[in-house]
Design a protein around this motif. Structure first.
Motif, PDB file in Angstrom:
ATOM      1  N   SER A   1       0.821  -1.213   0.000  1.00  0.00           N
ATOM      2  CA  SER A   1       0.000   0.000   0.000  1.00  0.00           C
ATOM      3  C   SER A   1       0.854   1.262   0.000  1.00  0.00           C
ATOM      4  CB  SER A   1      -0.938   0.003   1.211  1.00  0.00           C
ATOM      5  OG  SER A   1      -0.200  -0.037   2.426  1.00  0.00           O
ATOM      6  N   THR A   2       1.957   1.249   0.766  1.00  0.00           N
ATOM      7  CA  THR A   2       2.848   2.403   0.788  1.00  0.00           C
ATOM      8  C   THR A   2       3.533   2.573  -0.554  1.00  0.00           C
ATOM      9  OG1 THR A   2       3.247   2.187   3.161  1.00  0.00           O
ATOM     10  CG2 THR A   2       4.870   3.434   1.896  1.00  0.00           C
TER      11      THR A   2
ATOM     12  N   LYS B   1       1.191   4.081  -3.047  1.00  0.00           N
ATOM     13  CA  LYS B   1       0.971   5.498  -2.734  1.00  0.00           C
ATOM     14  C   LYS B   1       2.137   6.337  -3.231  1.00  0.00           C
ATOM     15  CE  LYS B   1       0.217   8.579   1.243  1.00  0.00           C
ATOM     16  NZ  LYS B   1       0.149   8.642   2.724  1.00  0.00           N
TER      17      LYS B   1
END
Length: 390
Positions: free
Chosen positions: A215-216, A219
């Motif tokens: 997820s990071t 992003k």
């Protein structure tokens, strides 16, 4: 001359470039639509391509794409304008903004530059789709989507792992295996400092990604949040631990070319390199037959597509669309592959067998996007303070 890629943001007016941010894989065997190369019936007039880059990109247009397009389209003429190295991107973007807002012709009809995303975000470019440019239907949907409705993907490249096959019989296939090899073979691996070229930047990015959550990572591809950068600490520690195993106990060459030269002259046995640079060097004989290349996995090195754009107030938009469509044809993509070893952005099923064979070891379908441009600039600065000499 091969264009210089860096992970440093452009000037403030054009910081968000697609060359280094958020591009999805550029080939896919699942794309079944065939690219077409039909002549443009009744196409007449002169269209101008504005190029922000190096002379190799201008040669691609002047010596390969344009003669083939003009031959297929009697009555059409194509000229080029070059801003060498993109040194005036900020000024060019400012002038384009003024022209479009005033409803004036900017003086060119198709843009090949790293500021396409900035121009598109500022509503300066024509919206494009497969309705206007039919061969966009042959490009994977994710790659087209990365153009945000105004960018036309037309070539791509990635960083590969190049090695001396006379000395390295079984090259690493994963990042973990590569890190293990580097430590077991001190002095035989090099990468350039990230601020001096994208091949070194891709190696650093890939090591940092090893310690990020999915997820990071996602992003960081599309947005800028400085707080997330604290999650790079473990990756930078890993990179610093490699210093003593690097070329000459921690020497980091300046630039992509310097690393490739070290490999070609036997100074090292392995290095991350740009796909088009290593393929072109091998084709020209600058690199010997002993130099081979592969792509690693878990994760792979990063890569990206380059995009074209059509100004909203261009005088010859219809011809520009036909030219872009030709570039995305099987013939156009083969010319790009032959001229500058650019990855096809259409499915490899739609290019000649000789072109498919050229990229067999490069795995263009496994490209990973890099960080958002501002995040990449921070990465380079942090590398300078956290890695060399540690």
């Amino acid at each position: 001359m091969t264009r210089r890629r860096t992970f440093v943001a452009l000037a403030a007016a054009a910081t968000a470039t697609l060359a280094l941010a958020g591009c999805a894989p550029t080939t896919s065997a699942s794309v079944g639509t065939a690219a077409t190369s039909q002549a443009v019936t009744g196409t007449k007039g002169t269209v101008t391509v504005f190029i922000s880059g190096d002379t190799n990109v201008q040669s691609l247009w002047d010596d390969a794409i344009i003669p083939a397009f003009e031959k297929a389209n009697p009555g059409a003429t194509v000229k080029t304008q070059l801003d060498l190295h993109g040194e005036h991107d900020a000024q060019t973007l400012a002038k384009l903004t003024s022209a479009v807002k005033a409803g004036d012709d900017p003086g060119y009809d198709l843009i090949d530059a790293g500021f396409i995303q900035a121009a598109g975000s500022a509503n300066l470019l024509e919206n494009v789709s497969s309705t206007k440019i039919s061969n966009l239907a042959t490009v994977p949907a994710a790659t087209v989507k990365a153009g945000d409705g105004y960018g036309i993907p037309y070539r791509a490249s990635s960083v590969l792992l190049a090695y001396d096959a006379d000395k390295v019989k079984t090259p690493p296939k994963t990042l973990d295996a590569l890190l293990k090899w580097i430590k077991a073979n001190p002095g035989q691996f090099a990468y350039n400092s990230p601020s001096t070229g994208g091949s070194g930047g891709a190696f650093v990015t890939t090591v940092l990604d090893k310690y990020l959550s999915e997820s990071t990572r996602k992003k960081m591809e599309t947005t800028y949040d400085k707080d997330d950068e604290s999650q790079w600490d473990k990756g930078f520690d890993e990179l610093a631990s490699l210093n003593k195993s690097m070329y000459q106990n921690g020497v980091y060459p300046n630039g992509n070319d310097a690393v490739l030269q070290l490999l070609g002259t036997g100074g090292i046995e392995m290095a991350p390199v740009w796909s088009d640079q290593v393929i072109t060097a091998k084709n020209s004989g600058t690199l010997g037959s002993n130099i081979k290349y592969t792509q690693i996995s878990n994760p792979s090195f990063t890569g990206s597509a380059s995009y074209l754009g059509i100004p909203k107030t261009a005088a010859h938009k219809a011809v520009a669309e036909k030219l872009a469509n030709f570039v995305l044809s099987s013939k156009g993509q083969a010319l790009i592959a032959k001229s500058i070893a650019g990855y096809p952005v259409i499915s490899l099923d739609n290019v000649p067998a000789s072109t498919r064979a050229q990229f067999a070891a490069a795995s263009p379908s496994t490209l990973r996007p890099s960080y958002y441009s501002t995040t990449s600039a921070d990465m380079s600065n942090l590398w300078n303070s956290k890695v060399p000499g540690k």
